[in-house]
Design an enzyme around this catalytic site. Structure first.
Site, PDB file in Angstrom:
ATOM      1  N   GLU A 322       0.827  -1.141   0.254  1.00  0.00           N
ATOM      2  CA  GLU A 322       0.628  -0.205   0.001  1.00  0.00           C
ATOM      3  C   GLU A 322       0.921   1.381   0.179  1.00  0.00           C
ATOM      4  O   GLU A 322       0.300   2.079  -0.550  1.00  0.00           O
ATOM      5  CB  GLU A 322      -0.832  -0.335   1.422  1.00  0.00           C
ATOM      6  CG  GLU A 322      -2.166   1.124   1.028  1.00  0.00           C
ATOM      7  CD  GLU A 322      -3.504   1.069   2.313  1.00  0.00           C
ATOM      8  OE1 GLU A 322      -4.385   0.316   2.032  1.00  0.00           O
ATOM      9  OE2 GLU A 322      -2.777   1.379   3.254  1.00  0.00           O
ATOM     10  N   HIS A 351       8.170 -27.782   1.352  1.00  0.00           N
ATOM     11  CA  HIS A 351       6.747 -28.603   1.093  1.00  0.00           C
ATOM     12  C   HIS A 351       5.509 -27.831  -0.381  1.00  0.00           C
ATOM     13  O   HIS A 351       4.167 -28.549  -0.660  1.00  0.00           O
ATOM     14  CB  HIS A 351       6.057 -29.353   1.630  1.00  0.00           C
ATOM     15  CG  HIS A 351       7.704 -29.808   2.383  1.00  0.00           C
ATOM     16  ND1 HIS A 351       7.940 -30.807   2.420  1.00  0.00           N
ATOM     17  CD2 HIS A 351       8.382 -29.510   3.713  1.00  0.00           C
ATOM     18  CE1 HIS A 351       9.093 -31.012   3.535  1.00  0.00           C
ATOM     19  NE2 HIS A 351       9.176 -30.244   4.149  1.00  0.00           N
ATOM     20  N   LYS A 455     -13.754   1.087  -4.417  1.00  0.00           N
ATOM     21  CA  LYS A 455     -14.856   1.606  -2.901  1.00  0.00           C
ATOM     22  C   LYS A 455     -16.090   2.232  -2.726  1.00  0.00           C
ATOM     23  O   LYS A 455     -17.016   1.517  -3.142  1.00  0.00           O
ATOM     24  CB  LYS A 455     -14.472   2.386  -1.648  1.00  0.00           C
ATOM     25  CG  LYS A 455     -13.384   1.734  -0.995  1.00  0.00           C
ATOM     26  CD  LYS A 455     -12.755   2.112   0.531  1.00  0.00           C
ATOM     27  CE  LYS A 455     -11.752   2.228   1.219  1.00  0.00           C
ATOM     28  NZ  LYS A 455     -11.365   3.398   1.514  1.00  0.00           N
TER      29      LYS A 455
END
Ligand SMILES: O=P(O)(O)OC[C@H]1O[C@H](O)[C@H](O)[C@@H](O)[C@@H]1O
Length: 528
Positions: A322, A351, A455
């Site tokens: 950010e 793994h 938003k």
């Protein structure tokens, strides 16, 4: 490079902080000394701008704000007496409140003591507290913490199921700097409703951490909540772990917040040194710059070899991405900056995806985090002379070596233990590295204009939803999606209209959807 040359390079570049017992090793980054000459003038400028920032300059011009997270751990360097006093008294308020909660002086109406914490917040108002809880909270902690960090109804229900009868002894902390984040508002309303359903007085369980005067502040104040702790205008969400946002939940869990602050303060001092080789944040910023060519060309894979540091990379994702993920530089040029961060923990990730790291696309560098102490107490031998911890250590060394041999670079940070001091120091180390790197690549690390687009789009979808529902309710016949979009005044938003009705129909919201679901244009919508 031969092993002996590498050993020399290791020693030449090794950083060690005696007070913290912290090492930074950048010897496995393949830069050469000429990089230092190239970067020196940029670092000199960076030191100047960071000092200006610490002195209270407006470092976030978009929002006309100072950037003062460094003052939180050393109030004496705050630019004004008022700010210093605010910090000190907020810390005292936290200590007093926590002590009263632990002793039962502040208690819920229908239980002897608060047993659990339910933290509601998102982004910077969740990631730090989650990382620190995972890193430092003991199983014997005085209170257990749970998080609602989304507006996902199933996720919220899962927490309610987990807390079941303990809601009556749960302290709810609603954290939102702006006090207007919809996910957090929703979480708060859901929790409030759950309390009311059980006949419990929500206000007697609720605490807010928010900026004075925000919507959340007014709501908490008029609702008579237990307490409100301030979030300061000059602390950004992603650098707020060492403000009330992180300190209150940590202290309630019995974590030594003063040690966290001390660790950060010590690291701040160490990263103020105006020198390349003896400043650990400079070494990291230089490594990032070298690796990604100053353009973020390589991703940062975080691999702490310690289960309790699992959420470090998630925390850093926000702090780094950010802050650094920006379209424009400070001069307005289009630069598309950023560094992608991912990773969980070693050796587990060996793994999972280390195969690709070793042999696949070489588009990353690794940051190993090594913890010297395996555990408190002694270990059994899993093989003659070998413990589980020896394995963890060997696997880290082995992976570092195997990657290096295949031209995959890495940084290694070593700490003696995961404790409040070292966690505070790690947070401060990365906060400073982000500041420095942002200066190197000439971007503003302290705004986030890109977050707003999603938003705003979400808000317009919810507005459209209301129009769609009205159009369905006022129709006397069933409608196809095209007609529905027209009647909703959203002819060109037909796909959004389709997705809205599909979602409403799936949730028994009074809407029926019929037809061939593989052919959206065949669907008919009506009121159920
Ligand atoms: O603490 P709040 O104001 O609720 O903000 C929560 C989050 O909201 C936005 O997504 C910002 O980009 C983040 O930086 C912030 O941490």
């Amino acid at each position: 490079m031969e092993n002996l040359q590498l050993w020399q390079r290791y020693q030449d570049w090794l950083y060690y902080h005696a007070g913290l017992g912290l090492y930074v090793d950048i010897s496995r980054m393949r830069f050469d000394e000429s990089l230092i000459e190239t970067l020196k003038p940029k670092f000199d400028q960076a030191f100047e701008s960071i000092q200006a920032l610490e002195n209270g300059a407006i470092a976030n011009p978009d929002e006309d704000r100072m950037v003062g997270h460094y003052w939180l751990r050393n109030p004496d360097i705050a630019p004004t007496e008022d700010i210093k006093n605010e910090i000190v008294s907020s810390l005292q308020d936290i200590d007093t409140f926590v002590q009263k909660v632990h002793t039962g002086a502040i208690k819920p109406p229908q239980a002897f003591k608060f047993t659990d914490i339910l933290s509601v917040g998102i982004g910077g108002s969740a990631l730090g507290p989650q990382f620190v809880a995972e890193a430092l909270a003991l199983d014997t902690a005085p209170m257990n913490i749970h998080f609602i960090d989304n507006t996902d109804p199933t996720g919220i229900d899962r927490i309610f199921t987990r807390l079941k009868d303990r809601l009556k002894s749960t302290l709810v902390i609603i954290t939102s700097k702006s006090g207007g984040t919809p996910e957090t508002r929703n979480g708060m309303l859901e929790v409030k409703a759950a309390y009311e359903n059980q006949g419990l007085d929500f206000a007697q369980h609720a605490v807010a951490i928010t900026m004075t005067g925000s919507k959340m502040y007014e709501f908490a104040k008029s609702g008579g909540w237990l307490a409100i702790f301030p979030m300061f205008d000059w602390v950004g969400g992603r650098t707020s772990e060492l403000s009330a946002v992180g300190l209150l939940p940590a202290a309630l869990q019995g974590i030594d917040i003063h040690q966290m602050l001390e660790g950060a303060k010590i690291m701040d001092e160490a990263t103020r040194i105006r020198d390349i080789k003896t400043n650990p944040a400079v070494l990291l910023a230089m490594s990032w710059y070298h690796s990604g060519n100053g353009k973020g060309e390589k991703d940062m894979v975080m691999l702490p070899y310690k289960d309790s540091l699992l959420l470090f990379s998630r925390y850093l994702q926000q702090l780094i991405m950010e802050s650094l993920g920006k379209e424009k530089d400070l001069d307005g040029n289009t630069v598309y900056q950023g560094i992608a961060v991912y990773g969980n923990k070693g050796s587990t990730d060996q793994h999972a995806y280390v195969q690709q790291l070793r042999e696949g696309v070489p588009n990353f560098f690794v940051t190993f985090v090594e913890v010297l102490e395996d555990r408190e107490g002694t270990s059994i031998e899993v093989e003659p002379g070998v413990t589980s911890g020896d394995y963890l250590s060997g696997l880290l060394q082995g992976t570092r070596q195997a990657l290096y041999e295949n031209h995959r670079d890495s940084v290694t940070i070593t700490i003696p233990q995961v404790n409040a001091l070292t966690v505070g120091a790690l947070i401060a180390l990365y906060e400073r590295t982000v500041s420095l790197y942002a200066c190197l690549v000439n971007i503003n690390a302290y705004h986030q204009p890109g977050v707003e687009a999603g938003k705003k789009a979400a808000a317009s979808i919810l507005e459209l939803q209301n129009k769609v529902v009205e159009a369905i309710e006022s129709a006397s016949e069933s409608l196809d999606i095209t007609t529905l979009a027209d009647r909703s005044g959203a002819t060109d938003q037909i796909e959004a209209v389709y997705k809205i009705v599909r979602h409403l129909a799936a949730n028994k919201r009074g809407i029926k959807l019929e037809g061939d679901f593989s052919k959206p244009s065949s669907l008919k919508v009506s009121a159920a």
